[in-house]
Structures are given as C-alpha cells and as structure tokens.
Write an enzyme that holds these catalytic residues in place. Sequence first.
Site, short mmCIF file in Angstrom:
data_model
loop_
_atom_site.label_atom_id
_atom_site.label_comp_id
_atom_site.label_asym_id
_atom_site.label_seq_id
_atom_site.Cartn_x
_atom_site.Cartn_y
_atom_site.Cartn_z
N CYS A 65 0.71 -1.34 0.16
CA CYS A 65 -0.01 -0.17 0.15
C CYS A 65 0.87 1.36 -0.04
CB CYS A 65 -0.90 0.05 1.28
SG CYS A 65 -0.09 0.20 2.76
N ALA A 68 2.98 1.74 3.08
CA ALA A 68 4.16 1.17 2.74
C ALA A 68 5.32 1.52 2.26
CB ALA A 68 3.63 -0.53 2.49
N ARG A 99 11.57 -5.34 6.51
CA ARG A 99 12.18 -5.06 5.36
C ARG A 99 13.94 -5.03 5.43
NH1 ARG A 99 12.76 -0.01 3.13
NH2 ARG A 99 13.01 0.26 0.91
N HIS A 198 6.08 6.73 -2.27
CA HIS A 198 7.46 7.31 -2.40
C HIS A 198 7.49 8.63 -2.69
CE1 HIS A 198 8.34 2.96 -4.30
NE2 HIS A 198 8.17 2.85 -2.96
FE1 CFM Z 1 13.32 0.63 -5.13
FE2 CFM Z 1 12.65 -1.39 -5.43
FE3 CFM Z 1 11.26 0.28 -3.79
FE4 CFM Z 1 13.59 -0.55 -3.22
FE5 CFM Z 1 12.64 -2.80 -1.65
FE6 CFM Z 1 11.61 -3.32 -3.96
FE7 CFM Z 1 10.27 -2.13 -2.50
MO1 CFM Z 1 10.33 -4.45 -1.87
S1 CFM Z 1 14.57 -0.99 -4.96
S2 CFM Z 1 12.66 1.08 -3.15
S3 CFM Z 1 14.41 -1.45 -1.25
S4 CFM Z 1 11.52 -0.06 -6.09
S5 CFM Z 1 12.97 -4.72 -2.59
S6 CFM Z 1 12.37 -3.40 -6.31
S7 CFM Z 1 9.68 -3.56 -3.70
S8 CFM Z 1 10.95 -2.58 -0.55
S9 CFM Z 1 9.19 0.13 -2.76
#
Ligand code: CFM
Length: 545
Positions: A65, A68, A99, A198
């Site tokens: 989500c 997250a 994580r 993000h």
């Molecule tokens: Fe970038 Fe990722 Fe992500 Fe990531 Fe991660 Fe991920 Fe993620 Mo899991 S590199 S920040 S450290 S997009 S592994 S492939 S899914 S937490 S949001």
Amino acid sequence: MATTDKKKAAMEPAAVKAELLKLYPAKVARKRAKQIMINEALGNETPEISANVRTTPGIITMRGCTYAGCKGVIMGPTRDIVNLVHGPIGCSFYAWLTRRNQTDAGVDGENYIPYCFSTDMQDSDIIFGGEKKLTAAIQEAYDLFHPKSIAVFATCPVGLIGDDIHTVAKRMKEKFGDCNVYAFSCEGYKGVSQSAGHHIANNQVFKHIVGENDAEKPGKYKINLLGEYNIGGDGFEIDRIFKKCGITSISTFSGNATYDQFASAHKADLNAVMCHRSINYVADMLETKYGIPWIKVNFIGADATAKSLRKIAQYFGDQELIDTVEKVIAEEMPAVMTARTDVRTRTEGKTAMMFVGGSRAHHYKELFNEMGMKTISAGYEFGHRDDYEGRQVIPTLEVDADSRNIEEIHVEADPTRFAPRKTPAEFKALEDAGYKFKHYDGLAPDMDKGTLIIDDLNQYEAEKLVELMKPDIFCAGVKEKYSIQKLGVPMKQLHSYDSGGPYAGFKGAINFYHEIDRLVNSRVWSYMKAPWQKNPELSAAYVWE
Ligand code: CFM
C-alpha cells in the site's frame, strides 16, 4: 521430465500469454492483456505497457500500500528520526523491520530502527478522533529520546476520520523548538501501490528537511546516493567501495541515513540514482532547486558496479579519482572473477524469472547475466511506464485521478543557494563524449526479444507462469515464496534477501553467485515427492505433468 521441460521452454510467449489470460472474465482479460507485454522490439521502439494502474479487486496482487511505500520504504531505513505511525497497531507492526534495512548507530549512538512507534489507535479514537492521542505520542517520544526529528505517518483510518496530522505536527514543532516534526498523508489507499507513498515521502523530505543545514561538508568528490535502502547491508558495501575510491557520500536516501545527512544533501555535487522508481522526484527537485545534476547508477552486479564508479569518476573528470577508481576495480575484480568462473560451469544457460518492486527486476538481471543465466520473464509490482520503456515516455504519461491524488510540489531555483556544478561548456563536453544525465532506459530494452514483461503480476499468474515455463529460479517476495517452492522451483526473495546479503558491489556479487549456484543446483527439489508419487494406490498429477 526432461522432455516435458524442453516442451515448456519452447512454448511461444504468445501462447503463454493466452494461457495466463484464459480464465479471466473478458473485461479483466482485456485489462491484464495490456499489462502483459511480449518484448518484441528493442531500443526506443519498445512496445507500450500499461503500468501504475489500479489492480482489479479480487485479484491477489503482490503489491503493497501507499503507507508501505512512505513509511516502510523511504523513511523506515533512517536511523535517528523517530518514525511514529498514527494508526492501528497492525500497520505499525508490519512496517517494523520486516524489510531488513540495516543501520549502524555510529559515534552519536542514535538509532531508533529497532523501535516500533505507534499511537495504537482503538475504536474510540476512530469515533472521537485521534489528534489528542497523536499529540500525546509525539510528546512522549520527545520526552523519552529528545530526537532531532519526529515523522508522523497516516494510516487509512486517519484519512477516513480526518485527523489533521499536519497541524498537530506543526504545533509540536513550534512547541519543542529543537525538534523538526512533520507529517505524511500517506494513507494506504492514497494511490494504486507503494509508489504513491514514495512520491508523498519525497515531497515532504524535500519540503521539511533538505536544505536545513548549510554547513560546509568536507570531501573532494561529494555525492548523494539516491534510492539505496541498505537492505541486507547493500549500502554498507557500497559505502566501503566509495571510501576506498575517495568518494564522499553526503547522504544516502535513505539507508542508514540521518536527519543531518538529508538536511545537508544540497551540499553534494552529484546525485547518483540507484532505484529510479522510488526517488527520481528528489533527484529532479535537487537539480531544479540547487543545481545538482543526476545520473543513473547501478551497484547490483560487479560489472555494473565498475561501470557506475567509472561514470562517477568521469563526471568529476579528475585524473586522481579516475586512477583510484581503476585501481579499486583492479583490486576487487580478481576475487569476483574467480567466483564467477567457478559458478558459471554450473549456472550457464539456466533460466530466471523476477517480479520485484520497481527496480530490482532490472538491476538483478545484471547479476544473472554475469552468471550466464537468462531472464525469461520479469516485471515490476508498481513500476511506471518509464521504468519499463525509458524516461522518454514521461511527457506522454496519462495523469489519471489516482496520480492527481498526490501533491505535485512546485520547486524553483533557490535564489541564493542554486549553483550550477559545471560550466555549460563542461556539460557539453561530457555530453559530446556520450555522457548521459537524467537518463534511464528502463527494463524492456535490456530484456531479450520474445521475453515476457509483466506488470503487477498476481498470485494466480505467478503459479501459472512457473507451471508453463518452469524457470530454474523464481525471484519475488515472501508472499510468493512458498507457493512457488511447492511447485518444485527454488525461490529467492529479492526484497528481504531471505536474510542473506549484501548483494551489491563486488563482495555482494560474490555472495549472490554462491547462493544462486546452491539454489539452482540443489538436488533437494528432486527428492520432493508428492503423496501420489510415493503411493501407487493414489492417482493425481501436478498441473504441469
Ligand atoms: Fe526501489 Fe525496489 Fe522500492 Fe527498493 Fe525494496 Fe523492492 Fe520496495 Mo521491496 S529498489 S525502493 S528496497 S522500487 S525490494 S524492487 S519492492 S521494498 S518499494
């Protein structure tokens, strides 16, 4: 078994796609068809994929989500900011260290990552409002730890009942005077995936923290490493390499990062972007406001690491740095090559599938390449079209209701602090030499022709894909792990690394080679017999038999 395997491998991608869609109702099938792309052309003629769109309700998505993405991904890995979740305890628990971000308390000893801060909302807070409870929680965290900063995160119920977390944060910041308090409206439902989180996190970090500390930072070649979250110690390995090369990392966004590092980020002369998906907003804003250019790098894969280091050295253009980088590569590569040559005798020609987040499915392709392994299908959970097709598609991206939900902050050049890092002539010389700023080609041009690129793969399709194509290894997250292993295929978690890692840099590559070698060559799968294979009186079959 061997003949079946051959038949599977020969299955046409179009036939695999048709199989994946077969059981869906017509409307769902039409939608999913646009998210399953057969990679038919390379370069800029990459076929278009539908991405960053809502998951059809009822489908068991691999996504997380928005909360997250904001709390778990971007702010979670920081070490001296108290990350306080305003919401029910479940949301806090699931964003607490699951994580595997690593931190090092450093000389100041401040490290809140082992803690789980939550307002633990109850039914009565939902009914009567949770602002008082939040105020008390911020006060309690301040009294206990006296942190430099407290970040507040909204979970779904907070948005639904309308708690004004920003006003609460502002009041507490004014009250304390020595602690920066700010909030994130990152309710889980805010966007179609963690990607929205993000963006929300990036905006607030930029608005409330970056630029707060104007003190000069020592160092000759100053960079920020953007989009590296120190999962399994990846960031520590990259830091080790930077140090050896004489490169100063002002701030990592956000593995093992401190408040002060974020606050000083505008003092760097280059932004090196690892995970494009999660952080390209900060890279753009740092460029607009302060004049720091950005480049895409990748420290997953030893060859990619060497390439990225050379790219950084070329930017600074200083012979001393160029020489040190070459020396470091020459020192590190022999051990990498010994391990690589050894495993390749056993891994050459094996196949992999990867469905991870928004950048790892691309980055890890490098490591599999180095092992002589072929990625036959890959995709992101929440990548946008630019992560698949390249940044040139950004101007054509559709702005829908979901993206409008996320604030677009307007950034301008800082009247006093904007400073171009190079003269126009220096930039031109670099570009004439083929140097690319602000550039990312995405996953698709790197994938072979005829491979399947799938966005927002779900539980059903994952199992189907494995049955149809029988890869030697499947990479995704914990939700997929056991269902895939039950199909007799080894599964590697590329989010948490199955408690392994680091896999970044030179030492990380060696770790990865050895682990994958063990997984794809393990005989354990051949000992896995189903009850009907052991008892002749039972009759059944695996779906792929
Ligand atoms: Fe970038 Fe990722 Fe992500 Fe990531 Fe991660 Fe991920 Fe993620 Mo899991 S590199 S920040 S450290 S997009 S592994 S492939 S899914 S937490 S949001």
